[in-house]
Design a protein around this motif. Structure first.
Motif, PDB file in Angstrom:
ATOM      1  N   ARG A  73      -1.680  -0.246 -13.325  1.00  0.00           N
ATOM      2  CA  ARG A  73      -1.678  -0.074 -11.865  1.00  0.00           C
ATOM      3  C   ARG A  73      -2.810  -0.870 -11.227  1.00  0.00           C
ATOM      4  O   ARG A  73      -2.623  -1.507 -10.177  1.00  0.00           O
ATOM      5  CB  ARG A  73      -1.816   1.414 -11.512  1.00  0.00           C
ATOM      6  N   ILE A  74      -3.982  -0.829 -11.848  1.00  0.00           N
ATOM      7  CA  ILE A  74      -5.126  -1.558 -11.299  1.00  0.00           C
ATOM      8  C   ILE A  74      -4.861  -3.058 -11.323  1.00  0.00           C
ATOM      9  O   ILE A  74      -5.086  -3.772 -10.336  1.00  0.00           O
ATOM     10  CB  ILE A  74      -6.399  -1.210 -12.090  1.00  0.00           C
ATOM     11  N   ARG A  75      -4.352  -3.569 -12.444  1.00  0.00           N
ATOM     12  CA  ARG A  75      -4.101  -5.007 -12.560  1.00  0.00           C
ATOM     13  C   ARG A  75      -3.005  -5.454 -11.592  1.00  0.00           C
ATOM     14  O   ARG A  75      -3.065  -6.549 -11.029  1.00  0.00           O
ATOM     15  CB  ARG A  75      -3.751  -5.361 -14.005  1.00  0.00           C
ATOM     16  N   ARG A 109      -4.822 -10.324  -4.621  1.00  0.00           N
ATOM     17  CA  ARG A 109      -5.172 -11.750  -4.691  1.00  0.00           C
ATOM     18  C   ARG A 109      -4.181 -12.604  -3.897  1.00  0.00           C
ATOM     19  O   ARG A 109      -4.557 -13.605  -3.273  1.00  0.00           O
ATOM     20  CB  ARG A 109      -5.201 -12.203  -6.148  1.00  0.00           C
ATOM     21  N   ALA A 110      -2.901 -12.199  -3.949  1.00  0.00           N
ATOM     22  CA  ALA A 110      -1.869 -12.981  -3.279  1.00  0.00           C
ATOM     23  C   ALA A 110      -1.862 -12.758  -1.763  1.00  0.00           C
ATOM     24  O   ALA A 110      -1.506 -13.665  -1.005  1.00  0.00           O
ATOM     25  CB  ALA A 110      -0.499 -12.637  -3.857  1.00  0.00           C
ATOM     26  N   ARG A 111      -2.265 -11.567  -1.338  1.00  0.00           N
ATOM     27  CA  ARG A 111      -2.119 -11.204   0.081  1.00  0.00           C
ATOM     28  C   ARG A 111      -3.422 -11.201   0.864  1.00  0.00           C
ATOM     29  O   ARG A 111      -3.390 -11.259   2.100  1.00  0.00           O
ATOM     30  CB  ARG A 111      -1.479  -9.812   0.190  1.00  0.00           C
ATOM     31  N   ILE A 112      -4.557 -11.114   0.152  1.00  0.00           N
ATOM     32  CA  ILE A 112      -5.848 -11.009   0.849  1.00  0.00           C
ATOM     33  C   ILE A 112      -6.696 -12.236   0.525  1.00  0.00           C
ATOM     34  O   ILE A 112      -7.117 -12.415  -0.621  1.00  0.00           O
ATOM     35  CB  ILE A 112      -6.595  -9.730   0.431  1.00  0.00           C
ATOM     36  N   LEU A 155      -4.772  -1.340  -0.110  1.00  0.00           N
ATOM     37  CA  LEU A 155      -4.940  -1.800  -1.492  1.00  0.00           C
ATOM     38  C   LEU A 155      -6.351  -1.505  -1.996  1.00  0.00           C
ATOM     39  O   LEU A 155      -6.547  -1.075  -3.134  1.00  0.00           O
ATOM     40  CB  LEU A 155      -4.648  -3.296  -1.575  1.00  0.00           C
ATOM     41  N   GLU A 156      -7.332  -1.747  -1.146  1.00  0.00           N
ATOM     42  CA  GLU A 156      -8.715  -1.522  -1.559  1.00  0.00           C
ATOM     43  C   GLU A 156      -8.978  -0.047  -1.824  1.00  0.00           C
ATOM     44  O   GLU A 156      -9.639   0.316  -2.799  1.00  0.00           O
ATOM     45  CB  GLU A 156      -9.663  -2.064  -0.482  1.00  0.00           C
ATOM     46  N   VAL A 176     -10.106   1.581  -5.506  1.00  0.00           N
ATOM     47  CA  VAL A 176     -11.311   2.400  -5.651  1.00  0.00           C
ATOM     48  C   VAL A 176     -10.953   3.753  -6.260  1.00  0.00           C
ATOM     49  O   VAL A 176     -11.622   4.240  -7.178  1.00  0.00           O
ATOM     50  CB  VAL A 176     -12.018   2.583  -4.293  1.00  0.00           C
ATOM     51  N   HIS A 177      -9.882   4.363  -5.802  1.00  0.00           N
ATOM     52  CA  HIS A 177      -9.466   5.666  -6.321  1.00  0.00           C
ATOM     53  C   HIS A 177      -8.970   5.566  -7.759  1.00  0.00           C
ATOM     54  O   HIS A 177      -9.237   6.449  -8.582  1.00  0.00           O
ATOM     55  CB  HIS A 177      -8.384   6.279  -5.426  1.00  0.00           C
ATOM     56  N   GLU A 178      -8.235   4.505  -8.087  1.00  0.00           N
ATOM     57  CA  GLU A 178      -7.735   4.339  -9.454  1.00  0.00           C
ATOM     58  C   GLU A 178      -8.894   4.207 -10.446  1.00  0.00           C
ATOM     59  O   GLU A 178      -8.863   4.790 -11.536  1.00  0.00           O
ATOM     60  CB  GLU A 178      -6.841   3.099  -9.549  1.00  0.00           C
TER      61      GLU A 178
END
Length: 340
Positions: free
Chosen positions: A86-88, A95-98, A130-131, A135-137
């Motif tokens: 999930r993290i990856r 990376r693609a969107r931000i 996403l961020e 952080v929660h994951e």
């Protein structure tokens, strides 16, 4: 000099080359009392194995608990892999969107933005979501690690409680002999090999206190690979280059002896970790954020002085590497202090 070679299992006493090497660099032998009288082998693995053979009831209970630990680790690894995927995936999307996204730039805990959400554009709202998720994951994964340590501690303590091991005179006698070898030594060498074998032998005879007392009396400990792992509070096993996908994830194998705190040693770091990926290093350092993640190579040497709470790189052929939560790999060369 005491050789702690339980990580070699049945080959624990195959130490002739080590004795010859120590003799060649000037480790004094008591020639009048016999060859190599000043170089001894702790022999903890054989003491552990011999005791189990003489006490099959205890061996059966210990095997049962080891099976519990193995199954617990299997469940733990399955859940760890789930969180890691999930993290990856979230990192890949981010990376693609931000633009300019980096896991190392995330706050350690979720924070509110300066601007209210209602005023943000769609891309900004996605970035925030996403961020927050990342952080929660990472926090969930760290809590999962802590629960894993608790479960393994429960299984370990069950052996002594169910068998009365610590009140057995034979066990007490063997433990006292091992403690004496440790406390009579000026230098202890902890060799690499199979981490589980080394940990089981030392922990079976409850030798943590003797190791700490040896340090208090001024002994020096030299640890390599698995030997370094077992001295830490946690033992992390990893090999990101393994052809087996199940072995590529950072795995919290077990609690170590806890002789050294505050640092997490990662031996063979360049051989087994993708250290050129900042997000990978940020993931590692944030997951194990209670300790400084320190990577060592074959020619890396880290001097840890517990009384002074100081760690220094002393290798002349390679440095000591520290992986920060910002994803940066910092190399400390000979003579440079490691921030703890």
């Amino acid at each position: 000099v005491l050789l702690v070679m339980s990580a070699w299992g049945k080959g624990e006493y195959h130490d002739a080359p080590l004795r010859e090497a120590l003799n060649s660099v000037g480790i004094a032998s008591d020639w009048q009392g016999g060859y190599d009288q000043n170089i001894r082998n702790l022999g903890a693995w054989h003491a552990w194995s011999g005791y189990r053979q003489q006490h099959p009831h205890l061996a059966a209970i210990e095997q049962e608990m080891h099976q519990v630990e193995a199954e617990t680790r299997g469940f733990y690894l399955e859940k760890t892999s789930f969180h890691a995927r999930r993290i990856r995936h979230a990192v890949h999307v981010a990376r693609a969107r931000i633009p300019g996204f980096s896991l190392g730039r995330l706050p350690l805990v979720p924070r509110d933005a300066l601007r209210p959400e209602s005023t943000l554009a769609g891309a900004d709202l996605l970035a925030r979501a996403l961020e927050r998720e990342l952080v929660h994951e990472l926090a969930d994964l760290a809590e999962h690690d802590a629960r894993m340590m608790e479960a393994l501690a429960e299984a370990e303590s069950a052996v002594a409680v169910r068998t009365g091991l610590h009140f057995d005179p034979e066990w007490q006698q063997q433990r006292a002999a091992l403690q004496q070898r440790i406390l009579e030594s000026d230098t202890l060498f902890f060799l690499g090999g199979e981490p589980g074998e080394l940990l089981n032998a030392l922990r079976f005879f409850d030798l943590r206190g003797a190791l700490q007392e040896a340090l208090r009396r001024g002994a020096t400990m030299v640890a390599i690979s698995a030997g370094a792992l077992v001295l830490c509070e946690r033992m992390i096993i990893y090999n990101e280059y393994s052809p087996d996908p199940a072995k590529r994830e950072f795995r919290l194998f077990d609690r170590g002896m806890g002789v050294v705190g505050g640092v997490q040693i990662l031996p063979h770091c360049m051989d087994r970790i993708h250290t050129d990926d900042p997000d990978n290093l940020a993931y590692l350092a944030r997951r194990f954020s209670s300790h400084a993640c320190i990577g060592l190579n074959e020619e890396s040497f880290l001097l840890v002085e517990l009384e002074q709470a100081r760690a220094t790189s002393i290798g002349t052929q390679d440095g000591v590497y520290v992986f920060g939560p910002d994803g940066i790999k910092r190399c400390y060369h000979a003579g440079e202090a490691i921030p703890l």
